[in-house]
Design a protein around this motif. Structure first.
Motif, mmCIF file in Angstrom:
data_model
loop_
_atom_site.group_PDB
_atom_site.id
_atom_site.type_symbol
_atom_site.label_atom_id
_atom_site.label_comp_id
_atom_site.label_asym_id
_atom_site.label_seq_id
_atom_site.Cartn_x
_atom_site.Cartn_y
_atom_site.Cartn_z
ATOM 1 N N UNK A 97 0.893 -1.060 -0.063
ATOM 2 C CA UNK A 97 0.084 -0.017 0.005
ATOM 3 C C UNK A 97 0.801 1.288 0.079
ATOM 4 N N UNK A 98 0.574 2.182 -0.990
ATOM 5 C CA UNK A 98 1.430 3.463 -0.880
ATOM 6 C C UNK A 98 2.623 3.307 -1.967
ATOM 7 N N UNK A 99 2.943 1.997 -2.553
ATOM 8 C CA UNK A 99 4.419 1.974 -3.464
ATOM 9 C C UNK A 99 3.686 2.168 -4.691
ATOM 10 N N UNK A 100 4.785 2.727 -5.644
ATOM 11 C CA UNK A 100 4.719 2.850 -6.801
ATOM 12 C C UNK A 100 4.658 1.632 -7.547
ATOM 13 N N UNK A 101 4.064 1.317 -8.818
ATOM 14 C CA UNK A 101 4.129 0.184 -9.460
ATOM 15 C C UNK A 101 5.451 -0.670 -9.799
ATOM 16 N N UNK A 102 6.668 0.139 -9.746
ATOM 17 C CA UNK A 102 8.032 -0.426 -10.096
ATOM 18 C C UNK A 102 8.254 -1.107 -8.599
ATOM 19 N N UNK A 103 7.995 -0.278 -7.609
ATOM 20 C CA UNK A 103 8.371 -0.818 -6.128
ATOM 21 C C UNK A 103 7.734 -1.988 -5.891
ATOM 22 N N UNK A 104 6.153 -1.919 -6.152
ATOM 23 C CA UNK A 104 5.525 -3.152 -5.942
ATOM 24 C C UNK A 104 6.084 -4.418 -6.580
ATOM 25 N N UNK A 105 6.394 -4.480 -7.682
ATOM 26 C CA UNK A 105 7.061 -5.768 -8.392
ATOM 27 C C UNK A 105 8.302 -5.958 -7.835
ATOM 28 N N UNK A 106 9.047 -5.089 -7.253
ATOM 29 C CA UNK A 106 10.479 -5.175 -6.782
ATOM 30 C C UNK A 106 9.872 -5.978 -5.315
ATOM 31 N N UNK A 107 8.846 -5.437 -4.702
ATOM 32 C CA UNK A 107 8.764 -6.249 -3.398
ATOM 33 C C UNK A 107 8.036 -7.467 -3.534
ATOM 34 N N UNK A 108 7.206 -7.618 -4.610
ATOM 35 C CA UNK A 108 6.847 -9.221 -5.040
ATOM 36 C C UNK A 108 8.172 -10.127 -5.093
ATOM 37 N N UNK A 109 9.274 -9.597 -5.797
ATOM 38 C CA UNK A 109 10.360 -10.527 -5.908
ATOM 39 C C UNK A 109 10.977 -10.767 -4.664
ATOM 40 N N UNK A 110 11.154 -9.634 -3.733
ATOM 41 C CA UNK A 110 11.607 -9.886 -2.306
ATOM 42 C C UNK A 110 10.749 -10.995 -1.676
ATOM 43 N N UNK A 111 9.660 -11.113 -1.734
ATOM 44 C CA UNK A 111 8.560 -11.956 -1.111
ATOM 45 C C UNK A 111 9.026 -13.391 -1.594
ATOM 46 N N UNK A 112 9.098 -13.472 -2.912
ATOM 47 C CA UNK A 112 9.559 -14.810 -3.447
ATOM 48 C C UNK A 112 10.890 -15.319 -3.065
ATOM 49 N N UNK A 113 11.687 -14.382 -2.802
ATOM 50 C CA UNK A 113 13.177 -14.780 -2.332
ATOM 51 C C UNK A 113 13.010 -15.079 -0.754
ATOM 52 N N UNK A 114 12.232 -14.560 -0.092
ATOM 53 C CA UNK A 114 12.081 -15.043 1.409
ATOM 54 C C UNK A 114 11.638 -16.514 1.382
ATOM 55 N N UNK A 115 10.735 -16.745 0.477
ATOM 56 C CA UNK A 115 9.855 -18.189 0.587
ATOM 57 C C UNK A 115 11.313 -19.414 -0.042
ATOM 58 N N UNK A 116 11.947 -18.825 -0.932
ATOM 59 C CA UNK A 116 12.997 -19.676 -1.330
ATOM 60 C C UNK A 116 14.128 -19.975 -0.262
ATOM 61 N N UNK A 117 14.317 -19.052 0.638
ATOM 62 C CA UNK A 117 15.135 -19.126 1.733
ATOM 63 C C UNK A 117 14.412 -19.970 2.986
ATOM 64 N N UNK A 118 13.274 -20.358 2.583
ATOM 65 C CA UNK A 118 12.618 -21.109 3.708
ATOM 66 C C UNK A 118 11.619 -20.590 4.633
ATOM 67 N N UNK A 119 11.483 -19.294 4.651
ATOM 68 C CA UNK A 119 10.297 -18.615 5.130
ATOM 69 C C UNK A 119 9.047 -18.970 4.748
ATOM 70 N N UNK A 120 8.261 -18.817 5.667
ATOM 71 C CA UNK A 120 6.519 -18.838 5.206
ATOM 72 C C UNK A 120 6.181 -17.276 5.522
ATOM 73 N N UNK A 121 5.273 -17.053 4.489
ATOM 74 C CA UNK A 121 4.751 -15.539 4.575
ATOM 75 C C UNK A 121 3.202 -15.657 4.520
ATOM 76 N N UNK A 122 2.693 -14.900 5.405
ATOM 77 C CA UNK A 122 1.215 -14.613 5.324
ATOM 78 C C UNK A 122 0.932 -13.394 5.222
ATOM 79 N N UNK A 123 0.476 -12.972 3.890
ATOM 80 C CA UNK A 123 0.329 -11.802 3.417
ATOM 81 C C UNK A 123 -1.178 -11.321 3.311
ATOM 82 N N UNK A 124 -1.398 -10.113 3.962
ATOM 83 C CA UNK A 124 -2.700 -9.553 3.630
ATOM 84 C C UNK A 124 -2.853 -8.379 2.534
#
Length: 320
Positions: free
Chosen positions: A166-193
């Motif tokens: 919320x409040x992020x521009x489209x470029x930063x939103x997509x970058x954040x999506x990549x970070x979330x995917x990276x967290x899961x690749x490292x073994x984390x569980x993500x609960x996203x609202x």
């Protein structure tokens, strides 16, 4: 994805007097997955997260995080979670770098480790150029990025991201999506609202649809889309009068009121593809001018409409 359960809830609920913020939520969230809670503002998503993060005591039901009860074993739960809320938790009187180094030290990193992690995150969130600037001078989007970076100083087993883009521009939103995917690749569980349909569709292994405090559906994105039919017909009708006539015609043929009359594109779920051809032919016979039409898979907005009886809208205020 692991077969281990990261979060399990049974009848979890919270009320404030006569107002029910969360009705009764039953969830099993697999470790190593992205689980999205999708719904509009006020649906009960944040209240659910705050209960799971031990910030609110539930009024009913139970919940466990990696087998630890969120009420009786709250200290153990807190040691395994990270939380980014909807509002920035960083100190406005400090610089971006000072904030991240402080969080690192509070989380047990050595001075050198905290400095190194600070530099990594500033680069990852494109904040290196403003590292020594006071946070009080940051835009809303910059503060949001810094707040997200602070959550990720360490990578706990379970990460709650409450409306993270919320409040992020489209470029930063997509970058954040990549970070979330990276967290899961490292073994984390993500609960996203999230209140963004595209975000849940792009990231989540499973989605829980929340509306007015109740969990009304849960499944993979494909399962939810398939639940209202394999196909939908979209009709692009530029003339308002024709649009109204087409609505009535489709209702007569299918017994359903098509969605989207305010946009100039009507959509209707098809029990079979042949029904789409019948609708198009009937429109042409009635002299309704079609600018175009297509048959494709339902999207999550159509799922939400079918489940709740109203369309899903998200207020977006993108800032730099």
């Amino acid at each position: 994805m692991s077969t281990e359960i990261a979060v399990r809830t049974s009848g979890l609920g919270k009320s404030y007097g006569d107002f029910t913020a969360v009705g009764s939520v039953d969830l099993d969230i697999a470790a190593g997955s992205v689980f999205a809670m999708l719904g509009p503002n006020g649906a009960g998503k944040t209240t659910t997260v705050r209960m799971l993060a031990t910030l609110l005591r539930p009024d009913r039901g139970t919940a466990e995080v990696f087998g630890y009860d969120i009420v009786s074993e709250a200290t153990a739960v807190r040691s395994m979670i990270g939380l980014t809320g909807q509002y920035a938790s960083v100190d406005e009187t400090l610089t971006a770098a000072e904030n991240l180094r402080l969080f690192g030290r509070l989380l047990g990193l050595s001075r050198r480790e905290a400095a190194g992690r600070c530099d990594e995150l500033l680069e990852q969130f494109e904040l290196s150029s403003v590292a020594r600037r006071s946070v009080s001078a940051f835009s809303g989007g910059m503060r949001r990025r810094l707040d997200l970076a602070a959550t990720l100083i360490t990578v706990p087993p379970l990460i709650f991201l409450d409306e993270p883009t919320t409040g992020l521009d489209p470029h930063t939103r997509e970058r954040m999506w990549g970070i979330v995917r990276g967290l899961v690749e490292r073994g984390a569980t993500v609960l996203l609202t999230t209140q963004y349909l595209d975000e849940a569709d792009a990231l989540a292994d499973r989605i829980a649809v929340i509306d007015r405090g109740n969990l009304i559906a849960e499944g993979t994105p494909l399962e939810l889309k398939s639940s209202i039919g394999d196909q939908v017909l979209r009709l692009d009708i530029p003339d308002t009068a024709d649009l109204r006539r087409a609505e009535a015609l489709i209702q007569d043929l299918t017994g359903e009121i098509p969605d989207g009359s305010s946009t100039g594109t009507l959509t209707v779920a098809l029990s079979e593809v042949a029904l789409g051809a019948d609708i198009v032919a009937a429109c042409r016979e009635a002299g309704i001018a079609l600018r175009g039409f297509a048959v494709d898979r339902p999207d999550l907005n159509e799922v939400f409409l079918a489940l709740t009886g109203h369309t899903h809208t998200a207020d977006r205020a993108d800032v730099a």
